[in-house]
Design a protein around this motif. Sequence first.
Motif, short mmCIF file in Angstrom:
data_model
loop_
_atom_site.label_atom_id
_atom_site.label_comp_id
_atom_site.label_asym_id
_atom_site.label_seq_id
_atom_site.Cartn_x
_atom_site.Cartn_y
_atom_site.Cartn_z
N LEU A 126 14.60 3.79 -5.83
CA LEU A 126 14.17 3.36 -4.50
C LEU A 126 14.12 4.52 -3.52
N ARG A 127 15.04 5.43 -3.63
CA ARG A 127 15.02 6.59 -2.73
C ARG A 127 13.74 7.42 -2.94
N PHE A 128 13.31 7.51 -4.18
CA PHE A 128 12.05 8.21 -4.44
C PHE A 128 10.87 7.40 -3.91
N MET A 129 10.89 6.10 -4.12
CA MET A 129 9.78 5.25 -3.69
C MET A 129 9.55 5.30 -2.19
N VAL A 130 10.63 5.36 -1.41
CA VAL A 130 10.47 5.36 0.05
C VAL A 130 10.40 6.77 0.63
N GLY A 131 10.36 7.79 -0.23
CA GLY A 131 10.13 9.15 0.25
C GLY A 131 11.36 9.93 0.61
N ILE A 132 12.54 9.41 0.31
CA ILE A 132 13.75 10.15 0.63
C ILE A 132 13.91 11.35 -0.30
N THR A 133 13.59 11.16 -1.58
CA THR A 133 13.63 12.27 -2.53
C THR A 133 12.22 12.64 -2.95
N ASP A 134 12.07 13.86 -3.43
CA ASP A 134 10.75 14.41 -3.73
C ASP A 134 10.43 14.47 -5.21
N VAL A 135 11.45 14.46 -6.05
CA VAL A 135 11.25 14.49 -7.50
C VAL A 135 12.15 13.44 -8.12
N LEU B 142 21.20 14.49 -3.62
CA LEU B 142 21.95 13.29 -3.31
C LEU B 142 22.70 12.82 -4.55
N ILE B 143 23.93 12.40 -4.37
CA ILE B 143 24.74 11.90 -5.48
C ILE B 143 24.62 10.38 -5.49
N VAL B 144 23.86 9.88 -6.44
CA VAL B 144 23.52 8.46 -6.50
C VAL B 144 23.78 7.95 -7.92
N PRO B 145 24.96 7.38 -8.18
CA PRO B 145 25.29 6.96 -9.54
C PRO B 145 24.36 5.89 -10.10
N GLY C 290 0.80 -1.22 0.00
CA GLY C 290 0.00 0.00 0.00
C GLY C 290 0.83 1.26 0.00
N CYS C 291 2.17 1.08 -0.11
CA CYS C 291 3.08 2.20 -0.22
C CYS C 291 3.02 3.13 0.98
N ARG C 292 2.68 2.58 2.14
CA ARG C 292 2.71 3.39 3.35
C ARG C 292 4.14 3.34 3.89
N VAL C 293 4.93 4.29 3.46
CA VAL C 293 6.34 4.30 3.83
C VAL C 293 6.61 5.49 4.75
N ASN C 294 7.62 5.35 5.58
CA ASN C 294 8.00 6.42 6.47
C ASN C 294 8.91 7.39 5.75
N GLN D 57 10.75 22.87 4.54
CA GLN D 57 10.71 23.47 3.20
C GLN D 57 12.03 23.21 2.46
N THR D 58 12.46 21.95 2.52
CA THR D 58 13.69 21.52 1.84
C THR D 58 13.34 20.47 0.80
N LEU D 59 13.73 20.73 -0.43
CA LEU D 59 13.47 19.81 -1.53
C LEU D 59 14.65 18.87 -1.71
N TYR D 60 14.35 17.57 -1.79
CA TYR D 60 15.38 16.56 -2.00
C TYR D 60 15.24 15.98 -3.40
N ASP D 61 16.36 15.92 -4.12
CA ASP D 61 16.39 15.18 -5.37
C ASP D 61 17.74 14.49 -5.49
N SER D 62 18.02 13.90 -6.65
CA SER D 62 19.27 13.15 -6.80
C SER D 62 19.90 13.46 -8.14
N MET D 63 21.19 13.23 -8.22
CA MET D 63 21.93 13.38 -9.46
C MET D 63 22.89 12.20 -9.58
N SER D 64 23.36 11.93 -10.80
CA SER D 64 24.05 10.67 -11.06
C SER D 64 25.55 10.71 -10.81
N SER D 65 26.15 11.88 -10.74
CA SER D 65 27.60 11.91 -10.57
C SER D 65 28.04 13.18 -9.86
N ASP D 66 29.26 13.17 -9.37
CA ASP D 66 29.84 14.35 -8.75
C ASP D 66 30.11 15.42 -9.80
#
Length: 564
Positions: free
Chosen positions: A253-262, A243-246, A19-23, A33-42
């Motif tokens: 997965l980070r988006f699925m569990v709510g760590i990132t917002d976009v 977040l730097i996530v290659p 049911g996608c009830r994730v913390n 009011q902080t937006l989290y996203d990810s990028m693939s490299s440094d």
Amino acid sequence: MIRIRAVLFALAALLLAAGCRVNRPPNDHAATQTLYDSMSSDPGTFNPLLVTDSASNAAIGDLFESLVRINPQTLLPEPGLAASWALGDGGKTITFHLRHGVVWSDGVPFTSRDVIFTMRTIYDPKVPNSTVSSMLIDGQPIAFAAPDDYTVVMRLPRPFAPLFYSVGFPIIPAHILEPDVASGAFIHTWGIDTPPGKLIADGAYLMTRYVPAQQLAYRRNPAYWMRDGSGGELPRLRGQVRLIVPDQNAQYLRFMVGITDVYSPRPEEVNGLRENAARLHITVKDVGIDTGSLFFVFNRNPRHYVAGTVTNPKYKWFTDPNFMRALAHSIDKQGIINLCFRGLAVPAISDTSPENKIFYNPNLTPYDYDLNRAARILDEAGYRMLRPGVRGDPDGHPLIFSLTTNTGVPVRDQMCAIFKQDLATLGIQVNYRPLEFISLVKALESSFDWDCVLIGFGGTIEPNDASNFLRSSGNLHVWNPSQSKPATPWEAEIDSLMDQGTTVMDERQRAPFYWRIQQILHDELPIIETVRQAEYIAYRNTIVGYNPTVWGLYKPEWMEFRAQ
């Protein structure tokens, strides 16, 4: 790798089934009011004038402002650090009136001195940069002067149609960086080892932290010049974290569990996200076709292949139109679309995207996938089978070359595998080894030690902004960069067409010049286009004012989180 991916997708499936009830992470994004996203490299640099890669651009894109902005919805220029401007002398003079009250992050006022300094630095031959190519008119720099602290006058040799797109370069602080330019140390200034607090900026955000291979963090610039209609502070977000996530599976997965917002989903993820959007409390938006270009490029740089009187045979292959046409007919674009993009892509014919409604050439004939035709072209050009499974050139050298792309992008691995397999059918051996992104950039820009690369470049609205790629002198003219004079007649013709195109002020009348450039690249094949992905963006429903377009975010300063 396949097993790891299977485990990751199984884990994602369990989240959906539950049911996608994730913390959410301990940091409540709406409260902070902080937006989290990810990028693939440094990033490779924090110096805005030295940026040549997308990671560096993402890292510092919100730190610096330009004279004008381009509205991603209308594609028209709008005021930035220049509040207004006026044309004179039949379009050969433009006067920019700068905003009052803008300050750098150390409190020093922004003035015309900063604009003049930035332009001098762009034109400095000791400062290699990608901007200068689009700031030359008939090979000459723009003349500029500052009558006072809030006025900049640019004088052009002639009317220059792309001017408002060309002057979208980031302005850098004169009071901080002038000594480095004077001493010749500028190319080493503001590298990624620079403490974030030393980056003196005037943009919407200030960098507060950089941990290599982990994250970049930002806070709202309290002195940012833009305000809302009531005089309230902008941007409305108080901070961002990238977040730097290659690995893209890990990004998902980070988006699925709510760590990132976009998140920019891969084709295989789009339908699942759409079907579960309500339970995930997200929106999945189709924003259009990729504005950039994803292509195979072959090294035509004599500085790598020619040593004295000895020429590596690869140089002859990669500059032979027959060899390149055979390879163009060897790319199974529909197979790539079906297998790698789940049908969510279109064949690419031109280096310009169809999303560029004015400058895209719709009349190019595609190179159909046809291995039999490719074999005939090779046979007729003297590239014959030496023995079963091994084809050679007219001098008897086996056709063997290396292929690379950047690591961490599975779809590119798959595309390279398909290409390698099809070329093996023709008797051409391809040695595939992906590289870390930074290593790949260094190979392209300095060592030139590569044969073939699958790489993607971002798209531009104004073709002149791609001068560093299209012109023979450009540092991103990948197959043979930074030429002192055009190496071939067709590259000389492109240079001339770029000049001619800037003389015509009406966009519709300018289009034929750029259509011809696309035709030349299509015929000469220094690059071989592949496909363009259908672009989607997934984002939390709690984000208000998030308006993605295929050309970028519309009014990103107005984004904020509402309470859940």
